[in-house]
Design a protein around this motif. Sequence first.
Motif, PDB file in Angstrom:
ATOM      1  N   SER A 159     -19.149  43.499   9.848  1.00  0.00           N
ATOM      2  CA  SER A 159     -19.977  42.853   8.835  1.00  0.00           C
ATOM      3  C   SER A 159     -19.156  42.065   7.828  1.00  0.00           C
ATOM      4  CB  SER A 159     -20.840  43.896   8.106  1.00  0.00           C
ATOM      5  OG  SER A 159     -20.011  44.841   7.438  1.00  0.00           O
ATOM      6  N   THR A 160     -17.947  42.532   7.530  1.00  0.00           N
ATOM      7  CA  THR A 160     -17.122  41.869   6.512  1.00  0.00           C
ATOM      8  C   THR A 160     -15.885  41.181   7.084  1.00  0.00           C
ATOM      9  OG1 THR A 160     -15.792  43.857   6.113  1.00  0.00           O
ATOM     10  CG2 THR A 160     -17.820  43.600   4.827  1.00  0.00           C
ATOM     11  N   GLY A 161     -15.486  41.569   8.304  1.00  0.00           N
ATOM     12  CA  GLY A 161     -14.249  41.054   8.864  1.00  0.00           C
ATOM     13  C   GLY A 161     -13.015  41.700   8.268  1.00  0.00           C
ATOM     14  N   LYS A 162     -13.188  42.812   7.577  1.00  0.00           N
ATOM     15  CA  LYS A 162     -12.041  43.505   6.981  1.00  0.00           C
ATOM     16  C   LYS A 162     -11.316  44.314   8.043  1.00  0.00           C
ATOM     17  CE  LYS A 162     -10.825  46.875   3.391  1.00  0.00           C
ATOM     18  NZ  LYS A 162     -11.336  47.778   2.333  1.00  0.00           N
ATOM     19  N   ILE A 163      -9.981  44.302   8.008  1.00  0.00           N
ATOM     20  CA  ILE A 163      -9.191  45.121   8.921  1.00  0.00           C
ATOM     21  C   ILE A 163      -8.337  46.095   8.113  1.00  0.00           C
ATOM     22  CG2 ILE A 163      -9.144  43.395  10.759  1.00  0.00           C
ATOM     23  CD1 ILE A 163      -6.272  42.703   9.907  1.00  0.00           C
ATOM     24  N   GLU A 164      -8.111  47.283   8.687  1.00  0.00           N
ATOM     25  CA  GLU A 164      -7.287  48.295   8.023  1.00  0.00           C
ATOM     26  C   GLU A 164      -6.797  49.300   9.059  1.00  0.00           C
ATOM     27  OE1 GLU A 164      -9.710  50.199   5.103  1.00  0.00           O
ATOM     28  OE2 GLU A 164     -11.299  50.730   6.513  1.00  0.00           O
ATOM     29  N   ASN A 165      -5.909  50.188   8.607  1.00  0.00           N
ATOM     30  CA  ASN A 165      -5.392  51.287   9.440  1.00  0.00           C
ATOM     31  C   ASN A 165      -4.690  50.774  10.700  1.00  0.00           C
ATOM     32  OD1 ASN A 165      -6.555  53.108   7.596  1.00  0.00           O
ATOM     33  ND2 ASN A 165      -8.482  53.123   8.730  1.00  0.00           N
ATOM     34  N   ARG A 166      -3.643  49.992  10.496  1.00  0.00           N
ATOM     35  CA  ARG A 166      -2.905  49.458  11.642  1.00  0.00           C
ATOM     36  C   ARG A 166      -2.154  50.563  12.381  1.00  0.00           C
ATOM     37  NH1 ARG A 166       2.235  45.372  11.362  1.00  0.00           N
ATOM     38  NH2 ARG A 166       3.371  47.360  11.317  1.00  0.00           N
ATOM     39  N   SER A 167      -2.229  50.539  13.710  1.00  0.00           N
ATOM     40  CA  SER A 167      -1.430  51.428  14.555  1.00  0.00           C
ATOM     41  C   SER A 167      -0.795  50.585  15.653  1.00  0.00           C
ATOM     42  CB  SER A 167      -2.300  52.533  15.165  1.00  0.00           C
ATOM     43  OG  SER A 167      -3.347  51.981  15.940  1.00  0.00           O
ATOM     44  N   VAL A 168       0.252  51.109  16.287  1.00  0.00           N
ATOM     45  CA  VAL A 168       0.975  50.379  17.325  1.00  0.00           C
ATOM     46  C   VAL A 168       0.453  50.805  18.694  1.00  0.00           C
ATOM     47  CG1 VAL A 168       3.230  49.934  18.377  1.00  0.00           C
ATOM     48  CG2 VAL A 168       3.026  50.134  15.884  1.00  0.00           C
ATOM     49  N   VAL A 169      -0.036  49.839  19.480  1.00  0.00           N
ATOM     50  CA  VAL A 169      -0.502  50.122  20.843  1.00  0.00           C
ATOM     51  C   VAL A 169       0.701  50.257  21.775  1.00  0.00           C
ATOM     52  CG1 VAL A 169      -1.873  49.301  22.805  1.00  0.00           C
ATOM     53  CG2 VAL A 169      -2.690  48.938  20.463  1.00  0.00           C
ATOM     54  N   PHE A 170       1.626  49.291  21.706  1.00  0.00           N
ATOM     55  CA  PHE A 170       2.892  49.433  22.420  1.00  0.00           C
ATOM     56  C   PHE A 170       3.997  48.705  21.676  1.00  0.00           C
ATOM     57  CE2 PHE A 170       1.100  45.680  24.737  1.00  0.00           C
ATOM     58  CZ  PHE A 170       2.126  44.759  24.522  1.00  0.00           C
ATOM     59  N   ASP A 171       5.220  49.164  21.881  1.00  0.00           N
ATOM     60  CA  ASP A 171       6.414  48.597  21.247  1.00  0.00           C
ATOM     61  C   ASP A 171       7.460  48.408  22.338  1.00  0.00           C
ATOM     62  OD1 ASP A 171       8.736  48.016  19.899  1.00  0.00           O
ATOM     63  OD2 ASP A 171       8.611  49.700  18.494  1.00  0.00           O
ATOM     64  N   ASN A 172       7.748  47.150  22.678  1.00  0.00           N
ATOM     65  CA  ASN A 172       8.706  46.860  23.744  1.00  0.00           C
ATOM     66  C   ASN A 172      10.090  46.496  23.215  1.00  0.00           C
ATOM     67  OD1 ASN A 172       6.756  47.322  25.653  1.00  0.00           O
ATOM     68  ND2 ASN A 172       6.387  45.176  26.142  1.00  0.00           N
ATOM     69  N   SER A 173      10.332  46.760  21.924  1.00  0.00           N
ATOM     70  CA  SER A 173      11.570  46.296  21.298  1.00  0.00           C
ATOM     71  C   SER A 173      12.823  46.861  21.955  1.00  0.00           C
ATOM     72  CB  SER A 173      11.576  46.644  19.805  1.00  0.00           C
ATOM     73  OG  SER A 173      11.447  48.043  19.610  1.00  0.00           O
ATOM     74  N   GLY A 174      12.720  48.037  22.548  1.00  0.00           N
ATOM     75  CA  GLY A 174      13.895  48.634  23.172  1.00  0.00           C
ATOM     76  C   GLY A 174      13.957  48.444  24.676  1.00  0.00           C
ATOM     77  N   LYS A 175      13.032  47.641  25.209  1.00  0.00           N
ATOM     78  CA  LYS A 175      12.948  47.492  26.665  1.00  0.00           C
ATOM     79  C   LYS A 175      13.603  46.203  27.138  1.00  0.00           C
ATOM     80  CE  LYS A 175       8.773  50.299  27.144  1.00  0.00           C
ATOM     81  NZ  LYS A 175       7.383  50.363  27.623  1.00  0.00           N
ATOM     82  N   SER A 176      13.932  46.154  28.424  1.00  0.00           N
ATOM     83  CA  SER A 176      14.588  45.006  29.030  1.00  0.00           C
ATOM     84  C   SER A 176      13.731  43.743  28.903  1.00  0.00           C
ATOM     85  CB  SER A 176      14.852  45.294  30.509  1.00  0.00           C
ATOM     86  OG  SER A 176      15.059  44.116  31.241  1.00  0.00           O
ATOM     87  N   VAL A 177      14.335  42.656  28.397  1.00  0.00           N
ATOM     88  CA  VAL A 177      13.602  41.395  28.268  1.00  0.00           C
ATOM     89  C   VAL A 177      13.226  40.814  29.633  1.00  0.00           C
ATOM     90  CG1 VAL A 177      13.747  38.991  27.503  1.00  0.00           C
ATOM     91  CG2 VAL A 177      14.456  40.833  25.970  1.00  0.00           C
TER      92      VAL A 177
END
Length: 305
Positions: A181-199
Amino acid sequence: MSVECVIKNAAKTVGEGPHWDDVTNTLLYVDIYDNAIHRFNPETNADDKIVLDSSVGFVVPARKGGLIAGVGKCLVHVDWDTKKVTKLHEVEEGLATRFNDGKCDPQGRVWAGTMMGSPKPNIPDMERIGSLYCLDKDGSLRNVVQGVGISNGLAWSSDGKSMYYIDSSPRQMYKYDFDPSTGKIENRSVVFDNSGKSVPEFGFPDGMTLDTKGNAWVAHFFSKKVMCHDTKTGEVLQSVEFPATRTTSCCFGGKNLDELYVTTSVYEAPEEEMKEYPLGGSLFRVKGLGVKGYSANMYEGNIPA
């Protein structure tokens, strides 16, 4: 399952932002640094384009006519027939940024993010000076998320309670609680994090779309792949490989919304890479995945007279 090259070398630079328009049964996509919006008709194989005066990060149709696009640092309205471009908003004065990916939520707002205008070769080192914006149906614009590296994929769950968002710099996909109704977003969580994985294997998450099972199909830049992720766990459920290293985005299209269209890039690709992958920059279509997508959302707000 089959992977088909639909338009060889469709993009001169960065093919991005595919959007299936189920009103006209055509595919919209952009070529960012060619400053172009393309419209592809699978029935006739015609690929028409409009060239604008700056980089084009995304394009979406407006319900009341024309298109909304991110052009340079501006959100604009484009009339395809007359080629008239009307500026709606300009952002980030004094920052060397540009609009990148954008999409509409189920209520018809446009969400679009920015990134550095001249990307650094080492993506994780890019300055996080971008933001994610929301263009509401009344035409107002608000800055929703700050400190973004490369603003990319956007999608909303079928129940309308979750928004998914990708920042390519940290190689992460996020989930937010979303208020329709407002388009407000909150409570961010991480679905996946590939920062340590092979490019070479996992690349950098880029554009995405959801299927009707609620899974996310994500183009992973530099990996040659589009991967299907479980949005609850981030687990890779399926992977499709392409004869191009720089996959950028994807969307479901076709009359039954069961074909996956995939854009790719050749921007700054070295000569050796182009020799090995001559289909870089091409538009691809995947059939036989056994899943479908949703009709893409349009901008439901007013447009300039």
